[in-house]
Design an enzyme around this catalytic site. Structure first.
Site, mmCIF file in Angstrom:
data_model
loop_
_atom_site.group_PDB
_atom_site.id
_atom_site.type_symbol
_atom_site.label_atom_id
_atom_site.label_comp_id
_atom_site.label_asym_id
_atom_site.label_seq_id
_atom_site.Cartn_x
_atom_site.Cartn_y
_atom_site.Cartn_z
ATOM 1 N N VAL A 193 0.838 -1.200 0.000
ATOM 2 C CA VAL A 193 0.000 0.000 0.000
ATOM 3 C C VAL A 193 0.875 1.253 0.000
ATOM 4 C CG1 VAL A 193 -1.756 1.301 1.289
ATOM 5 C CG2 VAL A 193 -1.906 -1.195 1.159
ATOM 6 N N CYS A 194 1.974 1.205 0.737
ATOM 7 C CA CYS A 194 2.822 2.385 0.935
ATOM 8 C C CYS A 194 3.289 3.054 -0.360
ATOM 9 C CB CYS A 194 4.019 2.033 1.812
ATOM 10 S SG CYS A 194 3.555 1.352 3.415
ATOM 11 N N PRO A 195 3.786 2.297 -1.358
ATOM 12 C CA PRO A 195 4.248 2.998 -2.562
ATOM 13 C C PRO A 195 3.128 3.694 -3.319
ATOM 14 C CG PRO A 195 4.377 0.621 -2.872
ATOM 15 C CD PRO A 195 4.046 0.857 -1.431
#
Length: 187
Positions: free
Chosen positions: A56-58
């Site tokens: 999810v972070c990128p």
């Protein structure tokens, strides 16, 4: 957790400069210590994500980067990071095609001075929550959002809120970026 009207705590984190892909490029280090006194006179959006090399972070990092010019036009520095170190940030930029030549600051808060100072650590997982802080040029927190670890945030909403805060006027729900403010004289 610190909130609206609180000053950001004293902290020292390691920043990875925008666009850097290696530890050193043309004799210039990719790394710089960032403290509460860095970027004097600027607004700051500081966003945290749980870990590097995740899924999810990128998506969030890339969406913030797509809006970098709009944040910059509002005299705002965007800093995104986790408790992973600066070397992870560079490695992730080299490994993930969407993060290559990332045009925004990344940071590693390995000592937890900012994560713990703001009170946004998920102690069970040992990582930062998905927290976003909008901080004014005087280092006073003006906006906070926090999501659970599995739900990404909307960087366009962060830009909308920053834009509204900078008007120093009353702004209606869903006011678009650059939209009208509430004119009490006309009401």
């Amino acid at each position: 957790m610190l909130g609206i009207g609180d000053r950001i705590p004293e902290f020292s984190i390691t920043g990875v400069k925008p666009k850097f892909m290696a530890h050193e490029e043309n004799g210039v280090s990719a790394f710089e210590t960032i403290t509460q006194d860095s970027f004097e006179g600027k607004w700051k959006v500081i966003f945290f994500y749980p870990k590097d090399f995740t899924f999810v972070c990128p998506t969030e990092i890339v969406e913030f980067a797509k809006l970098n010019k709009e944040f910059s036009d509002r005299d705002c520095i965007v800093l995104g990071g986790s408790t992973d170190n600066e070397f992870c940030k560079l490695a992730w930029r080299r490994e993930h095609k969407d993060l290559a030549n990332l045009d925004q600051w990344s940071f590693g808060d390995t000592n937890g001075s900012l994560v713990d100072g703001l009170g946004i650590r998920d102690y069970e997982a040992g990582v930062a929550l998905r927290a976003t802080f909008v901080v004014d040029p005087h280092n006073v927190i003006q906006h906070v959002t926090v999501n659970g670890l599995n739900v990404g945030r909307n960087p366009k909403e962060t830009l909308r809120v920053l834009d509204a805060l900078q008007t120093d006027e009353l702004c209606a729900c869903n006011r678009p970026v650059g939209g009208d403010v509430i004119d009490l004289k006309a009401a």
